[in-house]
Write a protein that holds these residues in place. Sequence first.
Motif, short mmCIF file in Angstrom:
data_model
loop_
_atom_site.label_atom_id
_atom_site.label_comp_id
_atom_site.label_asym_id
_atom_site.label_seq_id
_atom_site.Cartn_x
_atom_site.Cartn_y
_atom_site.Cartn_z
N UNK A 426 0.84 -1.20 0.00
CA UNK A 426 0.00 0.00 0.00
C UNK A 426 0.88 1.25 0.00
N UNK A 427 0.38 2.29 -0.66
CA UNK A 427 1.05 3.59 -0.65
C UNK A 427 0.06 4.63 -0.15
N UNK A 428 0.47 5.38 0.89
CA UNK A 428 -0.33 6.48 1.42
C UNK A 428 0.28 7.79 0.93
N UNK A 429 -0.54 8.68 0.38
CA UNK A 429 -0.09 9.98 -0.07
C UNK A 429 -0.45 11.02 0.98
N UNK A 430 0.53 11.83 1.40
CA UNK A 430 0.33 12.82 2.45
C UNK A 430 1.04 14.11 2.08
N UNK A 431 0.66 15.21 2.77
CA UNK A 431 1.28 16.51 2.50
C UNK A 431 2.54 16.73 3.32
N UNK A 432 2.83 15.83 4.23
CA UNK A 432 4.03 15.98 5.05
C UNK A 432 4.42 14.65 5.67
N UNK A 433 5.52 14.70 6.39
CA UNK A 433 6.08 13.50 7.00
C UNK A 433 5.13 12.96 8.07
N UNK A 434 4.92 11.63 8.09
CA UNK A 434 4.11 10.99 9.13
C UNK A 434 5.03 10.31 10.13
N UNK A 435 4.82 10.62 11.40
CA UNK A 435 5.64 10.04 12.46
C UNK A 435 5.55 8.51 12.44
N UNK A 436 6.63 7.84 12.88
CA UNK A 436 6.68 6.38 12.87
C UNK A 436 5.55 5.79 13.69
N UNK A 437 5.25 6.41 14.82
CA UNK A 437 4.17 5.90 15.67
C UNK A 437 2.82 5.96 14.97
N UNK A 438 2.59 7.02 14.20
CA UNK A 438 1.32 7.14 13.50
C UNK A 438 1.25 6.15 12.33
N UNK A 439 2.37 5.90 11.68
CA UNK A 439 2.39 4.89 10.62
C UNK A 439 2.06 3.51 11.17
N UNK A 440 2.63 3.18 12.33
CA UNK A 440 2.31 1.89 12.95
C UNK A 440 0.85 1.82 13.33
N UNK A 441 0.29 2.94 13.79
CA UNK A 441 -1.13 2.99 14.12
C UNK A 441 -1.98 2.69 12.88
N UNK A 442 -1.64 3.30 11.74
CA UNK A 442 -2.40 3.05 10.51
C UNK A 442 -2.25 1.59 10.06
N UNK A 443 -1.06 1.05 10.19
CA UNK A 443 -0.85 -0.34 9.82
C UNK A 443 -1.69 -1.28 10.68
N UNK A 444 -1.73 -0.97 11.98
CA UNK A 444 -2.51 -1.82 12.89
C UNK A 444 -3.99 -1.75 12.55
N UNK A 445 -4.49 -0.56 12.28
CA UNK A 445 -5.91 -0.39 11.93
C UNK A 445 -6.21 -1.03 10.57
N UNK A 446 -5.23 -1.01 9.66
CA UNK A 446 -5.40 -1.64 8.35
C UNK A 446 -5.65 -3.14 8.52
N UNK A 447 -4.88 -3.76 9.39
CA UNK A 447 -5.07 -5.18 9.64
C UNK A 447 -6.40 -5.45 10.34
N UNK A 448 -6.76 -4.58 11.28
CA UNK A 448 -8.03 -4.77 11.98
C UNK A 448 -9.21 -4.74 11.02
N UNK A 449 -9.12 -3.91 9.99
CA UNK A 449 -10.22 -3.74 9.05
C UNK A 449 -10.22 -4.81 7.97
#
Length: 485
Positions: A426-449
Motif C-alpha cells: 500500500x502507498x499512502x499519499x500525504x502533504x508531510x512526513x508521518x511520524x513512525x508511531x502514526x504509521x504503525x497505528x495506521x498499519x494496525x488499523x489496516x489489519x483490523x479492518x
Amino acid sequence: MSTGGSGGPAGTGEPGGPAGTGGSGGPAGTLAGQPVLAVVGRPNVGKSTLVNRVLGRRLAVVEDVPGVTRDRVAYDAEWRGRQFTVVDTGGWARQASGLAAKVAEQAALAVESADAVLFVVDAIVGATADDRAVARVLQRSGKPVVLAANKIDDERQEPEAGELWSLGLGEPLPVSAIHGRGSGEVLDAVLAALPEAPAEPLDVPAGPRRVALLGRPNVGKSSLLNRLAGQERALVHEVAGTTRDPVDSLVILGGETWRFVDTAGLRRKVREASGAEYYSSLRTARALADAEVAIVLLDAAEPLTEQDQRVITMVIEAGRALVLAFNKWDLVDADRRLQLDREIDRDLLRVGWAQRVNVSARTGRAVDKLAPALRTALDSWEARVPTARLNTWLSAVVAATPPPSRGGRAPKVLFATQAGTRPPRFVLFATGFLEAGYRRFLERRLREEFGFAGSPVDVAVRVREKARRSGGQARHGTAGGRRLG
C-alpha cells in the motif's frame, strides 16, 4: 555439458522436482513421465560434482570432505533435447552404522525407484571393497548401469580406469567431473540407458502451491515432511543439521496437492557460515525465494531462541506468507504452555498476524490443521482491497485520529492505493512526513479492518508537496516505507 567436456546442459527446471504424490512411493523428485537417473557411489568420489556438471550449474552442495550429501535430492536436467530427472544421493558404504546407515538406505531407495543408475567410482583410488559391494547390489537390481571412472583429468591417467572392468558392470567411462573432460560420452551413455519418456504426459496436478519448511536445526522439519508425505522422504537423525540440500515432496493435505520443500536448519547468518553450511544456507534462502508460503517450525518444548527470530525475519524480509508451527506439542505440559504463552507475547508480538498451529510430527497431532492455515495465509498474501473501500476506511480513521503536528503544522493524509499483492503493498499519499508511531497505528488499523492473517504487509508513505506559486509541478517524495511485521 558438451562432448569432450566443454560446457554443460542447462537445468530445465527448478532444483528438486516433486516426489511421489501423497506418499505413493513414486521416485523421489520425479515429474510424471520423465525418466529417472540415480547417481550413486561411496562417499567423496565426486557424485555431486558430476551432478552439477550434468546440470550445467552449481546446485548440489559440494565440499572436499566426505558425507556432505545425505538426502536423495532430485533435479531436472536435459541433454540432446531429452529431459530426465537426476537424483543425487549420499555416500553408499558397507557395514555403515548410525547416520551413515540412513544415508546408505536413502541411496538404496534412489536405485529402487530409478530407471537407470550412474555409478561413480574414484578411478585413481581404484575399486575398493565398498565399490565391489555396491556393484553387487546394482547387478542384483537389474537396472541399467553406467560406470563413470571419475578423476581422470588427462590422457595419461586413462589406463587407471581399466581396473574398473573387474566390477562386472561393463566399460568404465573415464571422466573428470571437475574439468568436464569426457562428460559428453558419459551423458550419451546415460541417454542410451534411460527409457524414452511416454509421448503423452501423465495427468499431474497443475501448479501445486510451494511451501518452504524452515527452522533451526533439529526442530523436526524432516520428521514433519515424512509424516505429511507418508514415507521416509527426508533423512531423520538425532544429529543436528542432518539435512543439507532442500528436499522436495508433493504432498496431499486437506484434499489439495502442495509442494513441500524441507530445508537445512539455519544455525547462523549466511555470511557467518562456512563450507557445506554456507552453501546449504544459500540453498535454503533460494528455496524460500522460490516458495509462496513458509512454515517456520519452532520447538514448543524449548524456549524460543535468537535463531528462531532470525528465521522468522528471513520470511518477513522475503515477503512470503507465514505459518508458525509449534512442534513437539506432545511433550508440552501445563507449566510449559503457560511459559510459552509469555514467550509468544514477548518475543513474537511483531508477527501476531501469523497463523499458528500446534503440532507433533512424531504422533501426527493436528498436522491436518496446517492445510487451512496455509490457505488462509495464501489468500491474505494475494488479497486486494478495492481503492474506493480503502479510501473510505482511511478517511474515517484519519478523521477520528488525525496525524500529530510536526513543526507546528499537521500533515494531511490525502488518499491511499494498493500498489500490488504477494504480499499486499500500500502507498499512502500525504502533504508531510508521518511520524513512525502514526504509521504503525495506521498499519494496525489496516489489519483490523482488512485482516491479512498470515501475510506481511508493505506500507509506504509518499509525501506530496504543494505546487509552487511559480507554476512548477508538484514534487513527490517517499518516506516511511515499511513491511508490517
